[in-house]
Design a protein around this motif. Structure first.
Motif, short mmCIF file in Angstrom:
data_model
loop_
_atom_site.label_atom_id
_atom_site.label_comp_id
_atom_site.label_asym_id
_atom_site.label_seq_id
_atom_site.Cartn_x
_atom_site.Cartn_y
_atom_site.Cartn_z
N PRO A 129 23.20 47.47 13.82
CA PRO A 129 24.62 47.14 13.92
C PRO A 129 25.29 47.04 12.54
N ILE A 133 28.75 48.74 11.05
CA ILE A 133 29.85 47.94 10.51
C ILE A 133 30.22 48.43 9.11
N TYR B 49 28.19 38.04 14.00
CA TYR B 49 28.86 39.20 14.59
C TYR B 49 27.91 40.40 14.71
N PRO B 50 27.20 40.80 13.65
CA PRO B 50 26.25 41.91 13.81
C PRO B 50 25.21 41.66 14.90
N TYR B 53 27.00 42.24 18.12
CA TYR B 53 27.35 43.65 18.15
C TYR B 53 26.10 44.49 18.42
N PHE B 56 25.52 44.49 22.06
CA PHE B 56 26.51 45.38 22.64
C PHE B 56 26.08 46.85 22.46
#
Lengths: 282, 310
Positions: A129, A133, B49-50, B53, B56
């Motif tokens: 992730p 980002i 958040y990562p 995410y 997800f």
């Protein structure tokens, strides 16, 4: 003094023999790194020559490394990133550790648990992730990408380590300063932080070492030669397909270890204190 | 005591100034949260958040540079049916278990050796910790050459001493490659255990041993009934800590074997990298990385609680 021959024999078995074993086992790879880096290729790739010593030392691998690769740029990048991320993490880590260690406020327990948990979350859980980002932030192939991501590893570590040190300063000192009119912030900067200099040094040195050791984010985010760090540069440019430039690889590994080793040699005790602070109650 | 300009001002004015300054900012909660805010915000943005995410992403069929399609648990179902996934799972558990046991034993031995009195003890301790402080990738490069199929110095030594007549392909044979990555991980980790356990040993008062010796306790008994109980908390923390980072190891197997030969040394992290980064299947890669979560979260929760209790 030793109590005669039997004592000496026992001391040999219990101390010198195992100590010698550990020293050889732990240090041999560095010896191997060093002598490989100064062996001419005709010695390196000749299985009939006794490999444990160098017969005709040469510096060609070092010259080639500095001449034909961006090694100096990689070194500069590595040090720049390590210094910037260490300073940032030390500042933010201190700001987090101080209230957690010294004040009571709503939410303190949750934040403290959060810090410990983020400290323990390993990078491989987050790198995929994170790569997306960083891509969306358009930071690929910039040193900002690693400067932004390394502190995720370093801040929780610094905060956790410093909390222990901050707790050890008697509350009375701070209260006296505040009665004299100092604000909370002044009391922290002028009273508590100077007393915790050893802790700040430990955290800083440890963070610097961790930043030098980082590989995964650098490997993913830095794919152009002139932004690479030493570990990534060595692995991607001194190994090309099946071709290993062993002499240069070893020269790079040795030179790349020097900054950490130098800092470490000056501050061994702080390093050890940082290492053990988390696990041994003082 | 140097506490800034306030201390040189007269008492009356000081009180007034202090009162003003001790407004909102001096309230414990406000001050604390102002100090915490930057760090907390950063960790929320770049760790929390990562993390979510990633969950997800794992529910999507998502390739690099193309939009994702929500597929539910399909990635996990595919993984569960993939024999390589189970091989990687087994590899990771074997690697973690064996390396951890070796590091505990080696570290304990190292700590007991250095805990004796001898000249140059601090110097020896400093040198013994070197494997742990040198960047992993750089020392692993040295190991690659030590384990080279043709020019391995280990093979050379074994041949010279006449112990073997045939050389070993340390990184080319499935079993030996696993032995090799475990060996190098142990080499790097033993000093960490050794030095932290040494710090634990040094908290034991010599009087305790003397008293036990007077009571007739043998060396072995002293080890079991004094040394180990005192070391237990340190040993638990160091081991849990090290297990977390061995279980999720990336650098060492990536550099030494790239997961080969034929996936024999792929761990979750290196396999996730191959799928997510090299093959560009972000969704599937994220799913592989998340396969570490059940075991990791148990360890992280246990260790966090243990550290808080301390």
């Amino acid at each position: 003094m030793m109590a005669g021959g039997r004592g000496l024999g026992r001391r040999f078995l219990r101390l010198y023999l195992p100590l010698g074993f550990f020293l050889v086992a732990m240090l041999f790879p560095f010896y191997w790194m060093a002598i490989t880096s100064i062996k001419p290729n005709r010695e390196l790739y000749n299985p009939r020559i006794m490999p444990l010593i160098v017969h005709q030392p040469v510096l060609t691998h070092y010259v080639d490394l500095l001449d034909q690769t961006n090694f100096l740029t990689w070194t500069y990048n590595t040090l720049l990133v390590a210094v910037v991320t260490t300073v940032v993490s030390l500042v933010l880590g201190t700001m987090m550790a101080y209230p957690l260690a010294r004040t009571n406020f709503p939410g303190a327990a949750i934040v403290a648990i959060g810090v410990a948990a983020t400290y323990l979350v390993p990078q491989p859980l987050l790198f995929i992730p994170m790569s997306d980002i960083i891509n969306r932030l358009d930071l690929g192939n910039t040193l900002s990408a690693v400067m932004l991501t390394y502190p995720t590893l370093l801040i929780p570590f610094c905060a956790w380590l410093l909390m222990g040190y901050f707790k050890s300063v008697p509350r009375e000192l701070e209260e006296a300063a505040r009665i004299d009119g100092a604000s909370r912030f002044q009391a922290m900067v002028q009273i508590v932080l100077p007393l915790c200099t050893p802790g700040l040094l430990s955290a800083g040195i440890f963070a610097f070492t961790l930043a030098q050791n980082e590989f995964l984010y650098a490997l993913i985010f830095l794919t152009k030669s002139d932004v690479r760090t030493v570990p990534v540069g060595a692995i991607t440019e001194l190994i090309r397909g099946d071709v290993f430039y062993w002499g240069q690889l070893m020269a790079a590994a040795l030179l790349g270890s020097v900054p950490v080793a130098v800092i470490y040699s000056f501050f061994v005790d702080y390093y050890v204190a940082g290492l053990t602070a988390g696990s041994v109650k003082s | 005591m140097a506490v800034g300009p306030a201390s040189v001002v007269g008492p009356a004015r000081l009180a007034a100034r202090t009162a003003r300054r001790r407004g909102v900012l001096e309230r414990e909660g406000v001050f604390s949260w102002l100090m915490l805010a930057p760090g907390v915000a950063f960790l929320l943005a770049f760790v929390a958040y990562p993390f979510f995410y990633g969950i997800f992403l794992s529910l999507q069929d998502r390739r690099v540079a193309s939009p994702g399609v929500f597929v539910g648990l399909a990635n996990f179902v595919t993984l569960a049916q993939d024999p390589i996934f189970w091989q990687v799972t087994r590899n990771t558990f074997v690697y973690t278990t064996v390396a951890t046991l070796l590091k505990i034993l080696g570290g304990l031995a190292m700590a007991l050796v250095i805990n004796q009195h001898f000249r140059g003890r601090n110097l020896a301790r400093a040198f013994l910790l070197l494997p742990f402080i040198v960047p992993t990738v750089l020392s692993t490069v040295a190991w690659m050459w030590i384990l080279d199929p043709t020019f391995s110095v280990i093979n050379w030594t074994l041949l010279q001493t006449g112990l073997v007549t045939q050389t070993f392909s340390w990184l080319g044979n499935a079993t030996l490659a696993m032995v090799s990555i475990i060996g190098v991980n142990t080499w790097r980790g033993v000093p960490f255990y050794g030095i932290t356990l040494l710090a634990g040993l040094q908290t034991i008062s010599p009087d305790l041993y003397e008293a036990a010796a007077i009571d007739g306790a043998s060396v072995t008994q002293r080890f079991w009934y004094i040394t180990l109980p005192v070391l237990k908390p340190v040993l638990i923390i160091v081991t849990m800590f090290s297990v977390i980072f061995t279980f999720s190891d990336f650098q060492l197997p990536y550099v030494l074997t790239h997961g080969g030969p034929a996936n024999a040394t792929h761990l979750f992290a290196t396999w996730a990298f191959d799928i997510g980064m090299s093959a560009g299947q972000l969704g599937m890669g994220a799913a592989v990385a998340l396969a570490m979560l059940p075991a990791l979260s148990l360890l992280i929760v246990a260790l966090t609680l243990y550290l808080r209790r301390e």
